[in-house]
Motif scaffolding. Structure first.
Motif, PDB file in Angstrom:
ATOM      1  N   THR A 120       0.839  -1.206   0.000  1.00 54.38           N
ATOM      2  CA  THR A 120       0.000   0.000   0.000  1.00 54.38           C
ATOM      3  C   THR A 120       0.871   1.252   0.000  1.00 54.38           C
ATOM      4  O   THR A 120       0.558   2.247  -0.665  1.00 54.38           O
ATOM      5  CB  THR A 120      -0.934  -0.019   1.223  1.00 54.38           C
ATOM      6  OG1 THR A 120      -1.671  -1.251   1.228  1.00 54.38           O
ATOM      7  CG2 THR A 120      -1.911   1.144   1.200  1.00 54.38           C
ATOM      8  N   GLY A 121       1.973   1.201   0.720  1.00 51.58           N
ATOM      9  CA  GLY A 121       2.905   2.327   0.700  1.00 51.58           C
ATOM     10  C   GLY A 121       3.506   2.532  -0.676  1.00 51.58           C
ATOM     11  O   GLY A 121       3.682   3.682  -1.123  1.00 51.58           O
ATOM     12  N   LEU A 153      -7.694  -4.473   6.731  1.00 47.66           N
ATOM     13  CA  LEU A 153      -8.787  -3.501   6.707  1.00 47.66           C
ATOM     14  C   LEU A 153      -8.260  -2.072   6.806  1.00 47.66           C
ATOM     15  O   LEU A 153      -8.793  -1.156   6.182  1.00 47.66           O
ATOM     16  CB  LEU A 153      -9.763  -3.799   7.853  1.00 47.66           C
ATOM     17  CG  LEU A 153     -10.462  -5.161   7.784  1.00 47.66           C
ATOM     18  CD1 LEU A 153     -11.384  -5.350   8.981  1.00 47.66           C
ATOM     19  CD2 LEU A 153     -11.241  -5.313   6.482  1.00 47.66           C
ATOM     20  N   GLU A 154      -7.198  -1.896   7.581  1.00 47.97           N
ATOM     21  CA  GLU A 154      -6.630  -0.547   7.721  1.00 47.97           C
ATOM     22  C   GLU A 154      -6.082  -0.034   6.395  1.00 47.97           C
ATOM     23  O   GLU A 154      -6.353   1.090   5.971  1.00 47.97           O
ATOM     24  CB  GLU A 154      -5.529  -0.563   8.781  1.00 47.97           C
ATOM     25  CG  GLU A 154      -6.022  -0.867  10.188  1.00 47.97           C
ATOM     26  CD  GLU A 154      -4.873  -0.892  11.185  1.00 47.97           C
ATOM     27  OE1 GLU A 154      -4.015   0.006  11.116  1.00 47.97           O
ATOM     28  OE2 GLU A 154      -4.812  -1.809  12.021  1.00 47.97           O
ATOM     29  N   VAL A 155      -5.276  -0.856   5.723  1.00 51.01           N
ATOM     30  CA  VAL A 155      -4.635  -0.367   4.499  1.00 51.01           C
ATOM     31  C   VAL A 155      -5.630  -0.305   3.340  1.00 51.01           C
ATOM     32  O   VAL A 155      -5.535   0.605   2.502  1.00 51.01           O
ATOM     33  CB  VAL A 155      -3.408  -1.216   4.126  1.00 51.01           C
ATOM     34  CG1 VAL A 155      -2.349  -1.128   5.209  1.00 51.01           C
ATOM     35  CG2 VAL A 155      -3.769  -2.672   3.833  1.00 51.01           C
ATOM     36  N   MET A 156      -6.592  -1.232   3.276  1.00 54.03           N
ATOM     37  CA  MET A 156      -7.586  -1.136   2.197  1.00 54.03           C
ATOM     38  C   MET A 156      -8.470   0.089   2.375  1.00 54.03           C
ATOM     39  O   MET A 156      -8.886   0.714   1.398  1.00 54.03           O
ATOM     40  CB  MET A 156      -8.448  -2.407   2.150  1.00 54.03           C
ATOM     41  CG  MET A 156      -7.850  -3.526   1.336  1.00 54.03           C
ATOM     42  SD  MET A 156      -9.078  -4.720   0.729  1.00 54.03           S
ATOM     43  CE  MET A 156      -9.857  -5.226   2.244  1.00 54.03           C
ATOM     44  N   CYS A 204      -3.518   0.002  -6.120  1.00 53.06           N
ATOM     45  CA  CYS A 204      -3.080  -1.210  -5.438  1.00 53.06           C
ATOM     46  C   CYS A 204      -4.063  -2.354  -5.739  1.00 53.06           C
ATOM     47  O   CYS A 204      -5.280  -2.148  -5.720  1.00 53.06           O
ATOM     48  CB  CYS A 204      -3.014  -0.975  -3.923  1.00 53.06           C
ATOM     49  SG  CYS A 204      -2.093  -2.266  -3.039  1.00 53.06           S
ATOM     50  N   VAL A 205      -3.537  -3.528  -6.020  1.00 52.97           N
ATOM     51  CA  VAL A 205      -4.363  -4.718  -6.250  1.00 52.97           C
ATOM     52  C   VAL A 205      -4.043  -5.725  -5.153  1.00 52.97           C
ATOM     53  O   VAL A 205      -2.908  -6.190  -5.041  1.00 52.97           O
ATOM     54  CB  VAL A 205      -4.091  -5.337  -7.633  1.00 52.97           C
ATOM     55  CG1 VAL A 205      -4.972  -6.585  -7.827  1.00 52.97           C
ATOM     56  CG2 VAL A 205      -4.342  -4.331  -8.747  1.00 52.97           C
ATOM     57  N   TYR A 206      -5.027  -6.031  -4.341  1.00 50.59           N
ATOM     58  CA  TYR A 206      -4.873  -7.009  -3.259  1.00 50.59           C
ATOM     59  C   TYR A 206      -5.287  -8.381  -3.785  1.00 50.59           C
ATOM     60  O   TYR A 206      -6.435  -8.564  -4.202  1.00 50.59           O
ATOM     61  CB  TYR A 206      -5.733  -6.602  -2.062  1.00 50.59           C
ATOM     62  CG  TYR A 206      -5.343  -5.252  -1.493  1.00 50.59           C
ATOM     63  CD1 TYR A 206      -4.283  -5.135  -0.602  1.00 50.59           C
ATOM     64  CD2 TYR A 206      -6.014  -4.083  -1.887  1.00 50.59           C
ATOM     65  CE1 TYR A 206      -3.904  -3.900  -0.099  1.00 50.59           C
ATOM     66  CE2 TYR A 206      -5.643  -2.845  -1.385  1.00 50.59           C
ATOM     67  CZ  TYR A 206      -4.585  -2.754  -0.494  1.00 50.59           C
ATOM     68  OH  TYR A 206      -4.210  -1.524  -0.011  1.00 50.59           O
TER      69      TYR A 206
END
Length: 331
Positions: free
Chosen positions: A136-137, A166-169, A179-181
């Motif tokens: 995410t960074g 959940l925090e970074v999404m 960003c692709v998780y």
């Protein structure tokens, strides 16, 4: 946010013969690399521990085929496939497993910490969920710099229960980060069945944050490729984070010592092995292009590449003892 289900390649994403060959070769390369790693570990030639992803090859190959050379990935403790699919050299990877100085981490990282910045690989991570914030960074950096790059984060269904996801999404959705998780839902967190520790549907968690979700057969490299292309294109176009939920399975145990796998049945394993991603890709090659001969040639070529990689890695020197604390702290 609507959910997109992708179970088969669509007509406009139909791969060419050369693309099919490349995808098949990468699947075989990852399988052969990890089979060799298992053999070397059994003969006590690999230091530390390693976790193989045999059975899961379609996810890294399909996703990385949708990325550019400079796009970022972050990986997990089960990361050989991610590294190879993003372009890492098998010889340097074996050197790392052998603890040689020529390895990607100077022989000090081992299987679970391989990073290759030259191919955009920001590193495997032994901490479950540890790479979520890093990816995410990287996506935030890509947006602020206007580089047009995308960051992909591979993680397992066990890591999906870590709060950091959940925090970074949430931040990625608020800031519309590229960003692709990619959740590799292989049904088990170490030795624990997913249903024993995971409530609800993993994709619903992303949808609750307004993140678009694609659910895909993670044993089908063409389906993964199609889903990844759609997700990467949207992320790169500024439409915010994307979520790929790939249903897959590791054919072997959690780690090298997990031989009995008493937490699951042999019947279950046989059912998943019947969906072997390499066999499926070979079937596509045969049905579409009558390439049975090519298939054997590719396997022989990869086997020779692995043999040479092991020989060259084994010939490399061990690190200088004085290097033991180098790169541990910032200079």
């Amino acid at each position: 946010m609507a959910t997109t289900n992708v179970t088969a390649v669509t007509e406009d994403l139909d791969p060419s013969v050369d693309e099919l060959r490349s995808l098949y070769r990468q699947l075989v390369l990852i399988r052969e690399f990890e089979q060799a790693a298992l053999d070397l570990y059994a003969r006590a030639q690999i230091f530390g521990i390693a976790h193989v992803s045999i059975g899961q090859e379609a996810v890294p190959v399909g996703v990385c085929s949708a990325l550019g050379a400079d796009d970022y990935i972050t990986s997990t403790h089960r990361g050989h496939g991610h590294c190879l699919a993003k372009g890492a050299d098998p010889g340097r990877m074996f050197a790392e497993l052998f603890g040689r100085a020529a390895g990607y981490c100077g022989g000090k990282g081992g299987s679970m910490h391989i990073a290759d910045p030259s191919t955009g690989n920001l590193g495997a991570n032994a901490i479950v969920g540890g790479s979520l914030g890093i990816a995410t960074g990287a996506a935030l950096g890509a947006k602020l710099s206007g580089s047009g790059l995308v960051a992909v984060c591979f993680f397992g269904d066990g890591a999906a229960n870590q709060g950091i996801l959940l925090e970074v999404m949430n931040m990625a959705a608020i800031w519309s980060l590229p960003c692709v998780y990619v959740c590799e839902d292989n049904q088990y967190g170490e030795y624990t069945p997913k249903q024993a520790v995971t409530a609800g549907d993993l994709g619903d968690r992303a949808e609750a944050l307004g993140v678009e979700v694609r659910r895909v057969d993670g044993m089908d490299v063409l389906a993964v490729r199609a889903a990844a292309r759609g997700a990467v294109a949207k992320a790169r176009a500024g439409e915010g984070p994307q979520f790929l939920l790939c249903e897959t399975y590791r054919f072997l145990g959690h780690g090298m010592s997990d031989r009995d796998r008493r937490y699951r049945t042999r019947q279950e394993e046989a059912e998943w092995r019947a969906r072997d991603p390499i066999a499926g890709a070979a079937e596509v090659l045969r049905s579409r292009h009558a390439m049975a001969v090519d298939e054997a040639a590719i396997r022989a070529e990869v086997a020779d590449e692995i043999r040479q990689a092991i020989e060259s890695a084994r010939a490399e020197a061990f690190p200088d003892p004085e290097a033991v604390s180098r790169n541990v702290y910032a200079d």
